[in-house]
Scaffold this motif. Structure first.
Motif, PDB file in Angstrom:
ATOM      1  N   LYS A   1      -2.661  -2.028 -10.264  1.00  0.00           N
ATOM      2  CA  LYS A   1      -3.563  -2.463 -10.974  1.00  0.00           C
ATOM      3  C   LYS A   1      -3.643  -3.683 -11.713  1.00  0.00           C
ATOM      4  N   LEU A   2      -4.314  -4.734 -11.593  1.00  0.00           N
ATOM      5  CA  LEU A   2      -3.912  -6.195 -12.519  1.00  0.00           C
ATOM      6  C   LEU A   2      -5.224  -6.139 -13.341  1.00  0.00           C
ATOM      7  N   ASP A   3      -4.345  -7.073 -14.358  1.00  0.00           N
ATOM      8  CA  ASP A   3      -4.687  -7.529 -15.203  1.00  0.00           C
ATOM      9  C   ASP A   3      -4.472  -9.173 -15.441  1.00  0.00           C
ATOM     10  N   ASP A   4      -5.644  -9.975 -15.607  1.00  0.00           N
ATOM     11  CA  ASP A   4      -5.258 -11.307 -15.376  1.00  0.00           C
ATOM     12  C   ASP A   4      -5.892 -12.181 -16.975  1.00  0.00           C
ATOM     13  N   GLY A   5      -5.852 -11.488 -17.840  1.00  0.00           N
ATOM     14  CA  GLY A   5      -5.664 -11.625 -19.867  1.00  0.00           C
ATOM     15  C   GLY A   5      -7.048 -12.026 -19.681  1.00  0.00           C
ATOM     16  N   THR A   6      -8.410 -11.530 -18.938  1.00  0.00           N
ATOM     17  CA  THR A   6      -9.780 -10.980 -19.572  1.00  0.00           C
ATOM     18  C   THR A   6     -10.236 -10.068 -19.398  1.00  0.00           C
ATOM     19  N   GLY A   7      -9.094  -9.135 -18.404  1.00  0.00           N
ATOM     20  CA  GLY A   7      -9.744  -7.467 -18.298  1.00  0.00           C
ATOM     21  C   GLY A   7      -8.400  -6.689 -17.312  1.00  0.00           C
ATOM     22  N   ILE A   8      -8.811  -6.018 -17.093  1.00  0.00           N
ATOM     23  CA  ILE A   8      -8.082  -5.137 -15.753  1.00  0.00           C
ATOM     24  C   ILE A   8      -9.126  -4.786 -15.423  1.00  0.00           C
ATOM     25  N   ILE A   9      -8.604  -4.798 -13.367  1.00  0.00           N
ATOM     26  CA  ILE A   9      -9.092  -4.328 -13.031  1.00  0.00           C
ATOM     27  C   ILE A   9      -8.442  -3.282 -11.836  1.00  0.00           C
ATOM     28  N   GLU A  10      -8.470  -2.093 -11.008  1.00  0.00           N
ATOM     29  CA  GLU A  10      -7.852  -1.879  -9.705  1.00  0.00           C
ATOM     30  C   GLU A  10      -8.318  -2.450  -8.158  1.00  0.00           C
ATOM     31  N   VAL A  11      -6.965  -2.490  -7.732  1.00  0.00           N
ATOM     32  CA  VAL A  11      -7.469  -2.879  -6.566  1.00  0.00           C
ATOM     33  C   VAL A  11      -6.422  -2.582  -5.523  1.00  0.00           C
ATOM     34  N   LYS A  12      -7.349  -1.858  -4.246  1.00  0.00           N
ATOM     35  CA  LYS A  12      -7.130  -1.238  -3.129  1.00  0.00           C
ATOM     36  C   LYS A  12      -6.614  -1.776  -2.048  1.00  0.00           C
ATOM     37  N   GLN A  13      -5.720  -1.417  -1.349  1.00  0.00           N
ATOM     38  CA  GLN A  13      -5.820  -1.978  -0.182  1.00  0.00           C
ATOM     39  C   GLN A  13      -5.322  -0.908   1.043  1.00  0.00           C
ATOM     40  N   TRP A  14      -6.329  -0.216   1.416  1.00  0.00           N
ATOM     41  CA  TRP A  14      -6.350   0.491   2.865  1.00  0.00           C
ATOM     42  C   TRP A  14      -4.930   0.903   4.113  1.00  0.00           C
ATOM     43  N   ILE A  15      -4.240   1.386   3.583  1.00  0.00           N
ATOM     44  CA  ILE A  15      -3.326   1.440   5.045  1.00  0.00           C
ATOM     45  C   ILE A  15      -3.545   2.669   6.038  1.00  0.00           C
ATOM     46  N   ASP A  16      -3.080   1.365   7.314  1.00  0.00           N
ATOM     47  CA  ASP A  16      -2.628   1.354   9.290  1.00  0.00           C
ATOM     48  C   ASP A  16      -2.246   2.939   9.224  1.00  0.00           C
ATOM     49  N   ALA A  17      -1.864   4.141   9.353  1.00  0.00           N
ATOM     50  CA  ALA A  17      -1.721   4.939   9.375  1.00  0.00           C
ATOM     51  C   ALA A  17      -0.020   5.050  10.815  1.00  0.00           C
ATOM     52  N   GLU A  18      -0.801   4.249  11.402  1.00  0.00           N
ATOM     53  CA  GLU A  18       0.346   3.825  11.929  1.00  0.00           C
ATOM     54  C   GLU A  18       1.100   2.765  11.991  1.00  0.00           C
ATOM     55  N   THR A  19       0.756   1.763  11.496  1.00  0.00           N
ATOM     56  CA  THR A  19       2.373   0.850  11.303  1.00  0.00           C
ATOM     57  C   THR A  19       2.604   0.841   9.741  1.00  0.00           C
ATOM     58  N   PHE A  20       2.263   1.886   8.700  1.00  0.00           N
ATOM     59  CA  PHE A  20       2.262   1.854   7.537  1.00  0.00           C
ATOM     60  C   PHE A  20       4.136   2.595   7.802  1.00  0.00           C
ATOM     61  N   GLY A  21       5.148   1.652   7.227  1.00  0.00           N
ATOM     62  CA  GLY A  21       6.551   2.003   6.508  1.00  0.00           C
ATOM     63  C   GLY A  21       7.067   1.591   8.743  1.00  0.00           C
ATOM     64  N   ASP A  22       6.533   1.087   9.130  1.00  0.00           N
ATOM     65  CA  ASP A  22       7.098   0.148  10.336  1.00  0.00           C
ATOM     66  C   ASP A  22       7.769  -1.289  10.089  1.00  0.00           C
ATOM     67  N   GLU A  23       8.920  -1.158   9.492  1.00  0.00           N
ATOM     68  CA  GLU A  23       9.129  -1.982   9.114  1.00  0.00           C
ATOM     69  C   GLU A  23       9.320  -3.279  10.469  1.00  0.00           C
ATOM     70  N   SER A  24       9.853  -3.057  11.720  1.00  0.00           N
ATOM     71  CA  SER A  24       9.229  -3.921  13.229  1.00  0.00           C
ATOM     72  C   SER A  24       7.586  -4.245  13.150  1.00  0.00           C
ATOM     73  N   ASP A  25       6.528  -3.776  12.354  1.00  0.00           N
ATOM     74  CA  ASP A  25       5.534  -4.485  12.275  1.00  0.00           C
ATOM     75  C   ASP A  25       5.559  -5.849  11.655  1.00  0.00           C
ATOM     76  N   PRO A  26       4.942  -6.994  12.120  1.00  0.00           N
ATOM     77  CA  PRO A  26       4.297  -8.038  11.117  1.00  0.00           C
ATOM     78  C   PRO A  26       4.132  -7.616  10.285  1.00  0.00           C
ATOM     79  N   SER A  27       2.741  -7.486  10.093  1.00  0.00           N
ATOM     80  CA  SER A  27       2.051  -6.955   9.377  1.00  0.00           C
ATOM     81  C   SER A  27       3.576  -6.509   7.442  1.00  0.00           C
ATOM     82  N   ASN A  28       4.347  -5.752   7.553  1.00  0.00           N
ATOM     83  CA  ASN A  28       5.361  -5.393   6.829  1.00  0.00           C
ATOM     84  C   ASN A  28       6.464  -6.287   7.247  1.00  0.00           C
ATOM     85  N   GLN A  29       6.708  -7.365   7.423  1.00  0.00           N
ATOM     86  CA  GLN A  29       7.714  -8.193   6.967  1.00  0.00           C
ATOM     87  C   GLN A  29       6.538  -9.261   6.157  1.00  0.00           C
TER      88      GLN A  29
END
Length: 276
Positions: A91-119
């Protein structure tokens, strides 16, 4: 510092790699559907996202300043982070309003600390972040589907982005700077080309939109009619001069900024006219 932009006609910056704000860059595919390979990336405020509209009931894209906005970028403070099974919701607020931002999870790499996207660095609550994504609506509720969200390291980027969003808003609402300069040159052609601007001017001010609230009109007239430096007027000074409540002044200021009539100067609560 390079924030990953390329230059636009207002001297502000567009999207990375030439995919930035370029009027007329969107194309139609032979089948009549929009080709997203050349989408423009538009810098916006959250208020603009909240007030964006569909051009017709069947359209999937949104319009901002009567121009199509497919991909957008904005900055804001992260107020809340919610990790769910399929996505992370910010949930982001820039002083003019508030909106939700959703980023979808890749189940195969989520939580894998060795994956570059998680570093890569990730936004945290109360920090500032930049978002790249598309404005979407689901069950009459809007959110931004993020391709990228990253924490802001240099706080100059926050003000830089607001100037960028203002420049693009002015392009669509008032036209290219070349046309404005041409009008100014024509007006200055009288009196042997001498423009009598050496004397302190009384601000005639911008054209007032028909839907502007009475409170916002009072604030605008106060800023326009009060002698001041180029730093503008603080909202407390405006409240004293107009006799309005502080909350009413702040709402009026947001409304005027949304219409592109005033801008902030030394802080978020000191305003000056954009068109004097």
């Amino acid at each position: 510092m390079d924030y990953g932009y390329s230059t636009t006609s207002y001297g502000a910056q567009g999207g990375a790699g030439g995919g930035g704000f370029m009027p007329g860059s969107q194309t139609e595919s032979p089948g009549g559907k929009k080709g997203y390979g050349k989408d423009s990336l538009r810098p916006v405020t959250i208020k603009q996202l909240v007030e964006a509209h569909h051009p017709n009931p069947d359209a999937e894209h949104f319009m901002i300043d009567n121009a199509e906005a497919t991909q957008v970028t904005f900055v804001g403070q992260v107020r809340n982070i919610s990790t769910q099974t399929t996505n992370v919701t910010y949930k982001l607020d820039d002083g003019t309003g508030i909106i939700e931002v959703k980023q979808w999870i890749d189940a195969e790499t989520f939580g894998d600390e060795s994956d570059p996207s998680n570093q890569k660095p990730k936004p945290t609550e109360q920090s500032y972040a930049r978002v790249w994504g598309r404005l979407k609506a689901f069950n009459n509720k809007r959110h931004v589907g993020a391709q990228i969200i990253r924490p802001i390291q240099d706080f100059n980027e926050i003000q830089y982005h607001l100037l960028e969003a203002t420049a693009v808003h002015l392009f669509f609402s008032r036209g290219p700077p070349e046309s404005l300069q041409a009008k100014g040159g024509a007006n200055g052609a009288t009196n042997g080309g001498y423009q009598q601007q050496q004397q302190p001017q009384q601000n005639t001010g911008p054209t007032i939109p028909a839907g502007l609230s009475q409170a916002a009109r009072k604030v605008l007239n106060c800023i326009k009619d009060t002698p001041q430096t180029n730093e503008g007027l603080h909202f407390q000074d405006i409240a004293t001069r107009t006799g309005q409540e502080v909350n009413e002044i702040l709402k009026a200021g947001d409304e005027l900024q949304g219409h592109g009539l005033v801008y902030t100067t030394v802080d978020d609560h000191t305003w000056a006219l954009l068109d004097v």
